[in-house]
Design a protein around this motif. Structure first.
Motif, PDB file in Angstrom:
ATOM      1  N   MET A   1       0.843  -1.188   0.000  1.00 44.66           N
ATOM      2  CA  MET A   1       0.000   0.000   0.000  1.00 44.66           C
ATOM      3  C   MET A   1       0.887   1.249   0.000  1.00 44.66           C
ATOM      4  SD  MET A   1      -3.428  -0.580   0.448  1.00 44.66           S
ATOM      5  CE  MET A   1      -4.468  -1.997   0.719  1.00 44.66           C
ATOM      6  N   ARG A   2       0.567   2.217  -0.848  1.00 40.07           N
ATOM      7  CA  ARG A   2       1.359   3.441  -0.941  1.00 40.07           C
ATOM      8  C   ARG A   2       0.534   4.618  -0.443  1.00 40.07           C
ATOM      9  NH1 ARG A   2       5.926   5.339  -3.785  1.00 40.07           N
ATOM     10  NH2 ARG A   2       6.241   3.299  -4.719  1.00 40.07           N
ATOM     11  N   ILE A   3       1.126   5.396   0.448  1.00 38.95           N
ATOM     12  CA  ILE A   3       0.468   6.552   1.064  1.00 38.95           C
ATOM     13  C   ILE A   3       1.251   7.808   0.737  1.00 38.95           C
ATOM     14  CG2 ILE A   3      -0.096   7.654   3.277  1.00 38.95           C
ATOM     15  CD1 ILE A   3      -0.627   4.859   4.398  1.00 38.95           C
ATOM     16  N   LEU A   4       0.527   8.877   0.393  1.00 41.38           N
ATOM     17  CA  LEU A   4       1.146  10.182   0.190  1.00 41.38           C
ATOM     18  C   LEU A   4       0.870  11.038   1.411  1.00 41.38           C
ATOM     19  CD1 LEU A   4       2.654  12.244  -1.563  1.00 41.38           C
ATOM     20  CD2 LEU A   4       0.440  12.906  -2.540  1.00 41.38           C
ATOM     21  N   LEU A   5       1.923  11.490   2.069  1.00 40.66           N
ATOM     22  CA  LEU A   5       1.825  12.397   3.215  1.00 40.66           C
ATOM     23  C   LEU A   5       2.133  13.800   2.736  1.00 40.66           C
ATOM     24  CD1 LEU A   5       1.743  13.202   6.225  1.00 40.66           C
ATOM     25  CD2 LEU A   5       4.112  12.376   6.405  1.00 40.66           C
ATOM     26  N   VAL A   6       1.168  14.703   2.903  1.00 36.97           N
ATOM     27  CA  VAL A   6       1.343  16.095   2.481  1.00 36.97           C
ATOM     28  C   VAL A   6       1.388  16.957   3.738  1.00 36.97           C
ATOM     29  CG1 VAL A   6       0.533  17.905   0.934  1.00 36.97           C
ATOM     30  CG2 VAL A   6      -0.081  15.527   0.465  1.00 36.97           C
ATOM     31  N   GLU A   7       2.592  17.409   4.105  1.00 35.75           N
ATOM     32  CA  GLU A   7       2.804  18.122   5.369  1.00 35.75           C
ATOM     33  C   GLU A   7       4.009  19.045   5.216  1.00 35.75           C
ATOM     34  OE1 GLU A   7       2.844  19.842   8.522  1.00 35.75           O
ATOM     35  OE2 GLU A   7       1.366  18.221   8.731  1.00 35.75           O
ATOM     36  N   ASP A   8       3.845  20.329   5.561  1.00 32.17           N
ATOM     37  CA  ASP A   8       4.933  21.291   5.377  1.00 32.17           C
ATOM     38  C   ASP A   8       5.829  21.428   6.606  1.00 32.17           C
ATOM     39  OD1 ASP A   8       2.919  22.553   6.850  1.00 32.17           O
ATOM     40  OD2 ASP A   8       3.508  24.544   6.145  1.00 32.17           O
ATOM     41  N   ASP A   9       5.458  20.831   7.729  1.00 27.51           N
ATOM     42  CA  ASP A   9       6.314  20.796   8.910  1.00 27.51           C
ATOM     43  C   ASP A   9       7.267  19.612   8.754  1.00 27.51           C
ATOM     44  OD1 ASP A   9       7.400  20.148  11.446  1.00 27.51           O
ATOM     45  OD2 ASP A   9       5.750  21.150  12.481  1.00 27.51           O
ATOM     46  N   PHE A  10       8.539  19.908   8.457  1.00 26.46           N
ATOM     47  CA  PHE A  10       9.479  18.847   8.106  1.00 26.46           C
ATOM     48  C   PHE A  10       9.675  17.854   9.255  1.00 26.46           C
ATOM     49  CE2 PHE A  10      10.422  22.120   5.035  1.00 26.46           C
ATOM     50  CZ  PHE A  10      10.692  21.416   3.875  1.00 26.46           C
ATOM     51  N   ASN A  11       9.750  18.349  10.498  1.00 29.66           N
ATOM     52  CA  ASN A  11       9.956  17.454  11.636  1.00 29.66           C
ATOM     53  C   ASN A  11       8.753  16.536  11.833  1.00 29.66           C
ATOM     54  OD1 ASN A  11      12.505  18.490  12.263  1.00 29.66           O
ATOM     55  ND2 ASN A  11      11.651  20.105  13.558  1.00 29.66           N
ATOM     56  N   LEU A  12       7.548  17.106  11.738  1.00 31.14           N
ATOM     57  CA  LEU A  12       6.344  16.282  11.882  1.00 31.14           C
ATOM     58  C   LEU A  12       6.238  15.285  10.737  1.00 31.14           C
ATOM     59  CD1 LEU A  12       3.711  15.559  13.263  1.00 31.14           C
ATOM     60  CD2 LEU A  12       2.603  17.450  12.025  1.00 31.14           C
ATOM     61  N   ALA A  13       6.545  15.736   9.530  1.00 29.40           N
ATOM     62  CA  ALA A  13       6.474  14.841   8.367  1.00 29.40           C
ATOM     63  C   ALA A  13       7.417  13.657   8.543  1.00 29.40           C
ATOM     64  CB  ALA A  13       6.815  15.607   7.091  1.00 29.40           C
ATOM     65  N   GLU A  14       8.616  13.926   9.052  1.00 29.38           N
ATOM     66  CA  GLU A  14       9.592  12.855   9.256  1.00 29.38           C
ATOM     67  C   GLU A  14       9.094  11.861  10.302  1.00 29.38           C
ATOM     68  OE1 GLU A  14      14.386  12.305  10.209  1.00 29.38           O
ATOM     69  OE2 GLU A  14      13.416  14.255  10.485  1.00 29.38           O
ATOM     70  N   THR A  15       8.522  12.381  11.391  1.00 28.64           N
ATOM     71  CA  THR A  15       8.008  11.515  12.455  1.00 28.64           C
ATOM     72  C   THR A  15       6.863  10.644  11.961  1.00 28.64           C
ATOM     73  OG1 THR A  15       8.638  13.096  14.169  1.00 28.64           O
ATOM     74  CG2 THR A  15       6.950  11.483  14.744  1.00 28.64           C
ATOM     75  N   LEU A  16       5.913  11.264  11.255  1.00 32.13           N
ATOM     76  CA  LEU A  16       4.761  10.518  10.756  1.00 32.13           C
ATOM     77  C   LEU A  16       5.178   9.495   9.707  1.00 32.13           C
ATOM     78  CD1 LEU A  16       2.066  13.345  10.420  1.00 32.13           C
ATOM     79  CD2 LEU A  16       2.422  11.743  12.309  1.00 32.13           C
ATOM     80  N   ALA A  17       6.061   9.898   8.796  1.00 29.97           N
ATOM     81  CA  ALA A  17       6.501   8.977   7.739  1.00 29.97           C
ATOM     82  C   ALA A  17       7.189   7.756   8.327  1.00 29.97           C
ATOM     83  CB  ALA A  17       7.423   9.706   6.767  1.00 29.97           C
ATOM     84  N   GLU A  18       8.008   7.966   9.359  1.00 29.09           N
ATOM     85  CA  GLU A  18       8.706   6.846   9.991  1.00 29.09           C
ATOM     86  C   GLU A  18       7.715   5.889  10.649  1.00 29.09           C
ATOM     87  OE1 GLU A  18      12.121   6.017  13.433  1.00 29.09           O
ATOM     88  OE2 GLU A  18      11.730   8.064  12.718  1.00 29.09           O
ATOM     89  N   ALA A  19       6.721   6.452  11.359  1.00 25.71           N
ATOM     90  CA  ALA A  19       5.730   5.606  12.034  1.00 25.71           C
ATOM     91  C   ALA A  19       4.898   4.809  11.038  1.00 25.71           C
ATOM     92  CB  ALA A  19       4.824   6.473  12.911  1.00 25.71           C
ATOM     93  N   ILE A  20       4.512   5.443   9.934  1.00 25.08           N
ATOM     94  CA  ILE A  20       3.685   4.767   8.929  1.00 25.08           C
ATOM     95  C   ILE A  20       4.498   3.708   8.182  1.00 25.08           C
ATOM     96  CG2 ILE A  20       2.283   5.108   6.857  1.00 25.08           C
ATOM     97  CD1 ILE A  20       1.770   7.988   7.898  1.00 25.08           C
ATOM     98  N   THR A  21       5.762   4.029   7.886  1.00 25.09           N
ATOM     99  CA  THR A  21       6.634   3.067   7.204  1.00 25.09           C
ATOM    100  C   THR A  21       6.852   1.828   8.063  1.00 25.09           C
ATOM    101  OG1 THR A  21       7.767   4.855   6.024  1.00 25.09           O
ATOM    102  CG2 THR A  21       8.908   2.739   6.149  1.00 25.09           C
ATOM    103  N   ASP A  22       6.927   2.011   9.380  1.00 27.08           N
ATOM    104  CA  ASP A  22       7.103   0.876  10.285  1.00 27.08           C
ATOM    105  C   ASP A  22       5.921  -0.092  10.207  1.00 27.08           C
ATOM    106  OD1 ASP A  22       9.537   1.742  11.181  1.00 27.08           O
ATOM    107  OD2 ASP A  22       8.788   2.655  13.021  1.00 27.08           O
ATOM    108  N   GLN A  23       4.777   0.374   9.711  1.00 24.74           N
ATOM    109  CA  GLN A  23       3.595  -0.481   9.551  1.00 24.74           C
ATOM    110  C   GLN A  23       3.529  -1.125   8.171  1.00 24.74           C
ATOM    111  OE1 GLN A  23       1.518  -1.050  12.280  1.00 24.74           O
ATOM    112  NE2 GLN A  23       3.251   0.031  13.205  1.00 24.74           N
TER     113      GLN A  23
END
Length: 226
Positions: A1-23
């Protein structure tokens, strides 16, 4: 499954992307609405995680634009605006759900799973190929009832193969389907993962060519013995 995360806060984007990738999801990150449109033109996404407050093209306008263009993938909005009118605005623009900042990762992942289930109700709960059983809901894989311990990338490759059956998949197709656009590996990396998968399958009782190499083209699952 591929998800697009659209977020301009780089730190939040990195945190969310890491958590989602772990799933075991593949995550691409866009930092503004216009970049998100470019990603969506290039690739098919199973879900979009969309911040409301974006530079230039904001999340509400982007959501409305995607729906007006006929895109049907689930959209989960992230917003710091916690009023009823703000939520109504997002839902009226075409969002399927919303989550409030600061984001609770457990709640976010639960909402993602719920939206993806809603969008794939016709998918079989367990995928099978001969003695191989693959459960996308629990991430459990077994061969002849013997559990296989797979890395996230091995899991993703095997899922891609079993969903495509006898269709030949090139290494480049696997890379495009499984790795994010920001960090694609070279094609030898796919060979390493395929070799490891074959070894684990063989240890569980599968034939050495359960994953078949079609020389010059790619890989597919071998025919099931009747």
């Amino acid at each position: 499954m591929r998800i697009l995360l659209v977020e301009d806060d780089f730190n939040l984007a990195e945190t969310l992307a890491e958590a989602i990738t772990d799933q075991r999801y593949v995550v691409d990150v866009a930092n503004d609405g216009e970049s998100a449109l470019d990603y969506i033109k290039a690739l098919d996404y199973d879900l979009i995680l969309l911040d409301v407050m974006l530079p230039d093209l904001n999340g509400i306008d982007l959501c409305h634009k995607l729906r007006s263009q006929g895109h049907q993938m689930p959209i989960l909005m992230i917003t710091a605006l916690d009023t009823v009118s703000d939520k109504i605005t997002g839902l009226d623009a075409g969002a399927d759900d919303y989550i409030i900042k600061p984001v609770d990762l457990g709640e976010l992942l639960a909402r993602i799973r719920a939206l993806l289930r809603r969008g794939s109700t016709s998918a079989p709960p367990i995928l099978e190929w001969g003695e191989l059983q693959f459960n996308p809901s629990t991430y459990e894989v077994s061969y002849s009832e013997q559990p296989l311990r797979l890395t996230p990338k091995e899991y993703s490759i095997l899922e891609l193969l079993i969903r495509n059956g006898r269709r030949v998949l090139s290494r480049s197709v696997m890379i495009d389907s499984i790795w994010s656009l920001e960090d694609p590996p070279d094609e030898d990396t796919v060979k390493v993962h395929i070799r490891s998968l074959r070894q684990k399958l063989k240890a569980a009782g599968a034939s050495g060519d359960f994953i078949e190499t079609v020389h010059g083209l790619g890989y597919r699952l071998n025919k099931i013995e009747n």
